[in-house]
Motif scaffolding. Structure first.
Motif, PDB file in Angstrom:
ATOM      1  N   ARG A 117      10.699 -28.127  22.200  1.00 42.49           N
ATOM      2  CA  ARG A 117      12.106 -27.723  22.103  1.00 42.49           C
ATOM      3  C   ARG A 117      12.586 -27.102  23.415  1.00 42.49           C
ATOM      4  O   ARG A 117      13.711 -27.343  23.850  1.00 42.49           O
ATOM      5  CB  ARG A 117      12.269 -26.752  20.944  1.00 42.49           C
ATOM      6  N   LYS A 118      11.730 -26.321  24.065  1.00 44.05           N
ATOM      7  CA  LYS A 118      12.093 -25.694  25.339  1.00 44.05           C
ATOM      8  C   LYS A 118      12.352 -26.755  26.404  1.00 44.05           C
ATOM      9  O   LYS A 118      13.244 -26.619  27.229  1.00 44.05           O
ATOM     10  CB  LYS A 118      10.979 -24.749  25.816  1.00 44.05           C
ATOM     11  N   ILE A 136      13.463 -29.814  25.924  1.00 36.69           N
ATOM     12  CA  ILE A 136      14.753 -30.441  25.632  1.00 36.69           C
ATOM     13  C   ILE A 136      15.897 -29.535  26.083  1.00 36.69           C
ATOM     14  O   ILE A 136      16.871 -30.001  26.689  1.00 36.69           O
ATOM     15  CB  ILE A 136      14.859 -30.784  24.130  1.00 36.69           C
ATOM     16  N   GLU A 137      15.777 -28.251  25.836  1.00 37.57           N
ATOM     17  CA  GLU A 137      16.805 -27.302  26.278  1.00 37.57           C
ATOM     18  C   GLU A 137      16.901 -27.277  27.803  1.00 37.57           C
ATOM     19  O   GLU A 137      17.989 -27.178  28.362  1.00 37.57           O
ATOM     20  CB  GLU A 137      16.488 -25.903  25.743  1.00 37.57           C
ATOM     21  N   LYS A 151      18.871 -30.284  29.040  1.00 34.96           N
ATOM     22  CA  LYS A 151      20.294 -30.237  28.701  1.00 34.96           C
ATOM     23  C   LYS A 151      21.048 -29.181  29.514  1.00 34.96           C
ATOM     24  O   LYS A 151      22.272 -29.215  29.574  1.00 34.96           O
ATOM     25  CB  LYS A 151      20.469 -29.962  27.205  1.00 34.96           C
ATOM     26  N   ASN A 152      20.329 -28.256  30.110  1.00 35.82           N
ATOM     27  CA  ASN A 152      20.948 -27.181  30.885  1.00 35.82           C
ATOM     28  C   ASN A 152      21.563 -27.757  32.159  1.00 35.82           C
ATOM     29  O   ASN A 152      20.869 -28.359  32.963  1.00 35.82           O
ATOM     30  CB  ASN A 152      19.905 -26.118  31.212  1.00 35.82           C
TER      31      ASN A 152
END
Length: 53
Positions: free
Chosen positions: A2-3, A5-6, A9-10
């Motif tokens: 999940r990290k 993916i974040e 997207k940042n």
């Protein structure tokens, strides 16, 4: 996972790079303009100096 993916997207880093590229472009334009004006002034001063001598 999940990290990761974040992280992808940042977009805040991309914005900083865009601002840096804009600033670099402006700096190049200013340097080019100053060099052109400086050359013209140098020619004028040389002409005036020759006429005074």
């Amino acid at each position: 996972m999940r990290k990761l993916i974040e992280f992808w997207k940042n977009e805040s880093g991309a914005t900083a790079i865009e601002y840096a590229l804009i600033a670099a472009g402006i700096a190049v334009a200013i340097i080019t303009g100053v060099n052109a004006i400086g050359s013209q002034l140098n020619t004028k001063f040389d002409s005036i100096s020759t006429k005074l001598n």
